[in-house]
Design a protein around this motif. Structure first.
Motif, PDB file in Angstrom:
ATOM      1  N   LEU A  99      45.470  32.949  30.802  1.00  0.00           N
ATOM      2  CA  LEU A  99      45.282  33.805  31.982  1.00  0.00           C
ATOM      3  C   LEU A  99      46.620  34.255  32.547  1.00  0.00           C
ATOM      4  O   LEU A  99      46.782  35.414  32.970  1.00  0.00           O
ATOM      5  CB  LEU A  99      44.489  33.049  33.060  1.00  0.00           C
ATOM      6  N   GLN A 100      47.587  33.374  32.531  1.00  0.00           N
ATOM      7  CA  GLN A 100      48.918  33.709  33.044  1.00  0.00           C
ATOM      8  C   GLN A 100      49.532  34.855  32.238  1.00  0.00           C
ATOM      9  O   GLN A 100      50.074  35.812  32.803  1.00  0.00           O
ATOM     10  CB  GLN A 100      49.807  32.468  32.988  1.00  0.00           C
ATOM     11  N   THR A 101      49.438  34.762  30.925  1.00  0.00           N
ATOM     12  CA  THR A 101      49.963  35.830  30.064  1.00  0.00           C
ATOM     13  C   THR A 101      49.216  37.135  30.294  1.00  0.00           C
ATOM     14  O   THR A 101      49.817  38.199  30.469  1.00  0.00           O
ATOM     15  CB  THR A 101      49.840  35.433  28.579  1.00  0.00           C
ATOM     16  N   THR A 102      47.888  37.058  30.299  1.00  0.00           N
ATOM     17  CA  THR A 102      47.061  38.249  30.476  1.00  0.00           C
ATOM     18  C   THR A 102      47.375  38.959  31.779  1.00  0.00           C
ATOM     19  O   THR A 102      47.338  40.189  31.865  1.00  0.00           O
ATOM     20  CB  THR A 102      45.565  37.846  30.439  1.00  0.00           C
ATOM     21  N   LEU A 103      47.720  38.183  32.813  1.00  0.00           N
ATOM     22  CA  LEU A 103      47.911  38.748  34.156  1.00  0.00           C
ATOM     23  C   LEU A 103      49.382  38.852  34.562  1.00  0.00           C
ATOM     24  O   LEU A 103      49.710  38.884  35.747  1.00  0.00           O
ATOM     25  CB  LEU A 103      47.122  37.910  35.164  1.00  0.00           C
ATOM     26  N   MET A 104      50.272  38.926  33.568  1.00  0.00           N
ATOM     27  CA  MET A 104      51.710  38.985  33.888  1.00  0.00           C
ATOM     28  C   MET A 104      52.071  40.214  34.721  1.00  0.00           C
ATOM     29  O   MET A 104      52.973  40.164  35.553  1.00  0.00           O
ATOM     30  CB  MET A 104      52.551  38.946  32.614  1.00  0.00           C
ATOM     31  N   ARG A 170      34.612  36.137  33.137  1.00  0.00           N
ATOM     32  CA  ARG A 170      34.094  34.865  32.614  1.00  0.00           C
ATOM     33  C   ARG A 170      35.212  33.826  32.527  1.00  0.00           C
ATOM     34  O   ARG A 170      35.036  32.662  32.896  1.00  0.00           O
ATOM     35  CB  ARG A 170      33.456  35.084  31.243  1.00  0.00           C
ATOM     36  N   GLY A 171      36.376  34.244  32.050  1.00  0.00           N
ATOM     37  CA  GLY A 171      37.516  33.333  31.936  1.00  0.00           C
ATOM     38  C   GLY A 171      37.962  32.791  33.291  1.00  0.00           C
ATOM     39  O   GLY A 171      38.269  31.606  33.431  1.00  0.00           O
ATOM     40  N   LEU A 172      37.983  33.667  34.300  1.00  0.00           N
ATOM     41  CA  LEU A 172      38.373  33.255  35.650  1.00  0.00           C
ATOM     42  C   LEU A 172      37.335  32.286  36.250  1.00  0.00           C
ATOM     43  O   LEU A 172      37.691  31.329  36.941  1.00  0.00           O
ATOM     44  CB  LEU A 172      38.529  34.484  36.549  1.00  0.00           C
ATOM     45  N   GLU A 188      46.972  34.807  46.087  1.00  0.00           N
ATOM     46  CA  GLU A 188      45.774  35.647  46.171  1.00  0.00           C
ATOM     47  C   GLU A 188      44.895  35.448  44.943  1.00  0.00           C
ATOM     48  O   GLU A 188      45.380  35.466  43.803  1.00  0.00           O
ATOM     49  CB  GLU A 188      46.198  37.126  46.273  1.00  0.00           C
ATOM     50  N   GLU A 189      43.585  35.251  45.181  1.00  0.00           N
ATOM     51  CA  GLU A 189      42.648  35.074  44.071  1.00  0.00           C
ATOM     52  C   GLU A 189      42.581  36.357  43.245  1.00  0.00           C
ATOM     53  O   GLU A 189      42.542  37.459  43.786  1.00  0.00           O
ATOM     54  CB  GLU A 189      41.259  34.723  44.608  1.00  0.00           C
ATOM     55  N   VAL A 190      42.555  36.177  41.922  1.00  0.00           N
ATOM     56  CA  VAL A 190      42.598  37.324  41.011  1.00  0.00           C
ATOM     57  C   VAL A 190      41.181  37.718  40.591  1.00  0.00           C
ATOM     58  O   VAL A 190      40.332  36.857  40.365  1.00  0.00           O
ATOM     59  CB  VAL A 190      43.425  36.965  39.752  1.00  0.00           C
ATOM     60  N   SER A 191      40.947  39.018  40.504  1.00  0.00           N
ATOM     61  CA  SER A 191      39.691  39.514  39.934  1.00  0.00           C
ATOM     62  C   SER A 191      39.979  40.835  39.218  1.00  0.00           C
ATOM     63  O   SER A 191      41.005  41.471  39.459  1.00  0.00           O
ATOM     64  CB  SER A 191      38.650  39.735  41.034  1.00  0.00           C
ATOM     65  N   TRP A 192      39.088  41.216  38.319  1.00  0.00           N
ATOM     66  CA  TRP A 192      39.189  42.529  37.664  1.00  0.00           C
ATOM     67  C   TRP A 192      38.684  43.563  38.655  1.00  0.00           C
ATOM     68  O   TRP A 192      37.578  43.454  39.172  1.00  0.00           O
ATOM     69  CB  TRP A 192      38.309  42.531  36.408  1.00  0.00           C
ATOM     70  N   HIS A 193      39.488  44.588  38.972  1.00  0.00           N
ATOM     71  CA  HIS A 193      39.014  45.537  39.987  1.00  0.00           C
ATOM     72  C   HIS A 193      39.466  46.977  39.754  1.00  0.00           C
ATOM     73  O   HIS A 193      39.449  47.790  40.683  1.00  0.00           O
ATOM     74  CB  HIS A 193      39.467  45.075  41.385  1.00  0.00           C
ATOM     75  N   ILE A 194      39.839  47.332  38.534  1.00  0.00           N
ATOM     76  CA  ILE A 194      40.351  48.688  38.289  1.00  0.00           C
ATOM     77  C   ILE A 194      39.247  49.740  38.454  1.00  0.00           C
ATOM     78  O   ILE A 194      38.087  49.496  38.121  1.00  0.00           O
ATOM     79  CB  ILE A 194      41.001  48.780  36.894  1.00  0.00           C
ATOM     80  N   GLN A 195      39.634  50.903  39.007  1.00  0.00           N
ATOM     81  CA  GLN A 195      38.706  52.025  39.169  1.00  0.00           C
ATOM     82  C   GLN A 195      39.339  53.307  38.608  1.00  0.00           C
ATOM     83  O   GLN A 195      40.560  53.428  38.521  1.00  0.00           O
ATOM     84  CB  GLN A 195      38.359  52.232  40.645  1.00  0.00           C
ATOM     85  N   PHE A 196      38.482  54.255  38.261  1.00  0.00           N
ATOM     86  CA  PHE A 196      38.905  55.540  37.712  1.00  0.00           C
ATOM     87  C   PHE A 196      39.251  56.488  38.855  1.00  0.00           C
ATOM     88  O   PHE A 196      38.417  56.781  39.712  1.00  0.00           O
ATOM     89  CB  PHE A 196      37.763  56.108  36.858  1.00  0.00           C
ATOM     90  N   ALA A 197      40.506  56.973  38.888  1.00  0.00           N
ATOM     91  CA  ALA A 197      40.985  57.788  40.014  1.00  0.00           C
ATOM     92  C   ALA A 197      41.000  59.288  39.721  1.00  0.00           C
ATOM     93  O   ALA A 197      41.332  60.080  40.600  1.00  0.00           O
ATOM     94  CB  ALA A 197      42.379  57.332  40.433  1.00  0.00           C
TER      95      ALA A 197
END
Length: 306
Positions: A99-104, A170-172, A188-197
């Protein structure tokens, strides 16, 4: 950034380093890669060596003519795909190191929180490197060409983002269950939150195939498909509807592009001393207006989605 008085950072994540090559004069580029070696790879290296997030001063440089801060690209980024892929597998199973690598790049963004906007320039792929950037980001913009490949790519982007969202979430959750606390970056707690702009199109120029120019109608058919395809695949990623997903169109700039590249100066800042003559001055002003409109539309969409 100067016109709107915003603090802007560009992070060049494309191993081809086109943004870096564009925003710095060649002598400075040569010095960066032969002497200082201050590149994006300094963010990746500590994680690749298993020692966690990058510490100390960030490798930030100021682009002399674009007047924005930049973390320059590095061709060695392409070597990190295998390591990122392996750690992604561990991360989606709830492993701390994975997770650390993925979220660098989420960690990088937390260190750049005094910037109004941080733009990641990525290459055209759905590989492990871009997955890590998208996992960190709040929004993404799609540049669209007037061809069938761009249309088909939209479905692939949507499928990939939805699948990555599921896997990372799922990993989180698994991490939280195992450790008894959520995975956090900078408290800060991490979550996937990307949106199309939004998306930007390019004005097409008729291509010559087998000695014959492609009919304009063939391009127009494709261009007409873009809004419905965007709506079908990308709008569902958002928490709010975009009134205008198309944020602008880049006009044909012809010889202004090489003039801008050779001078390492933005197209809208080109002057006679850079080789602009005659009617090209109108094109320079036209492009400035185009960028201003794109900026306005993007800011409107970001406000709507925030």
């Amino acid at each position: 950034h100067k016109v709107r008085n915003k603090k802007v950072m560009i992070v060049d994540m494309d191993p081809q380093c086109n943004a870096t090559a564009y925003m710095f004069p060649y002598p400075q580029i040569e010095e960066i890669y032969t002497k200082t070696k201050k590149t994006i790879y300094e963010i990746v290296k500590p994680l690749q060596r298993g020692i966690g997030f990058q510490k100390g001063e960030l490798p930030i440089l100021k682009s002399p003519y674009f007047e924005v801060d930049v973390i320059v690209g590095d061709p060695d980024l392409s070597l990190s795909e295998d390591f990122l892929s392996k750690d992604w597998l561990d991360g989606k199973a709830g492993d701390f190191r994975g997770l650390q690598t993925t979220l660098m790049f989420r960690d990088l963004l937390s260190k750049l929180d005094d910037y109004d906007y941080v733009f990641f320039d990525v290459g055209p792929s759905l590989g492990a490197l871009n997955r890590s950037v998208l996992a960190a980001s709040d929004f993404f913009i799609v540049p669209m060409s007037s061809d069938i490949f761009s249309i088909q790519a939209l479905e692939n982007i949507a499928k990939s983002l939805k699948e990555w969202n599921k896997q990372l979430t799922r990993g989180l959750e698994d991490f939280k269950e195992k450790e008894g606390e959520p995975f956090k970056i900078d408290g800060e707690e991490v979550s996937w939150h990307i949106q199309f702009a939004g998306y930007v199109t390019q004005q097409y120029t008729a291509k010559t195939v087998g000695g014959k120019k492609q009919p304009v109608k063939a391009y127009e058919r494709i261009i007409k498909k873009i809004p419905t395809t965007v709506k079908k695949y990308l709008m569902s990623l958002n928490r709010a509807d975009l009134i205008a997903p198309k944020i602008g169109e880049i006009t044909n700039l012809h010889s202004l592009v090489p003039l801008s590249q050779n001078s390492s100066v933005p197209i809208f800042a080109l002057k006679a001393e850079h080789g602009v003559v005659g009617a090209h001055f109108n094109k320079v002003k036209e492009f400035e207006d185009t960028l201003s409109l794109i900026s306005d539309n993007l800011i409107t969409n970001l406000n709507l989605l925030s």
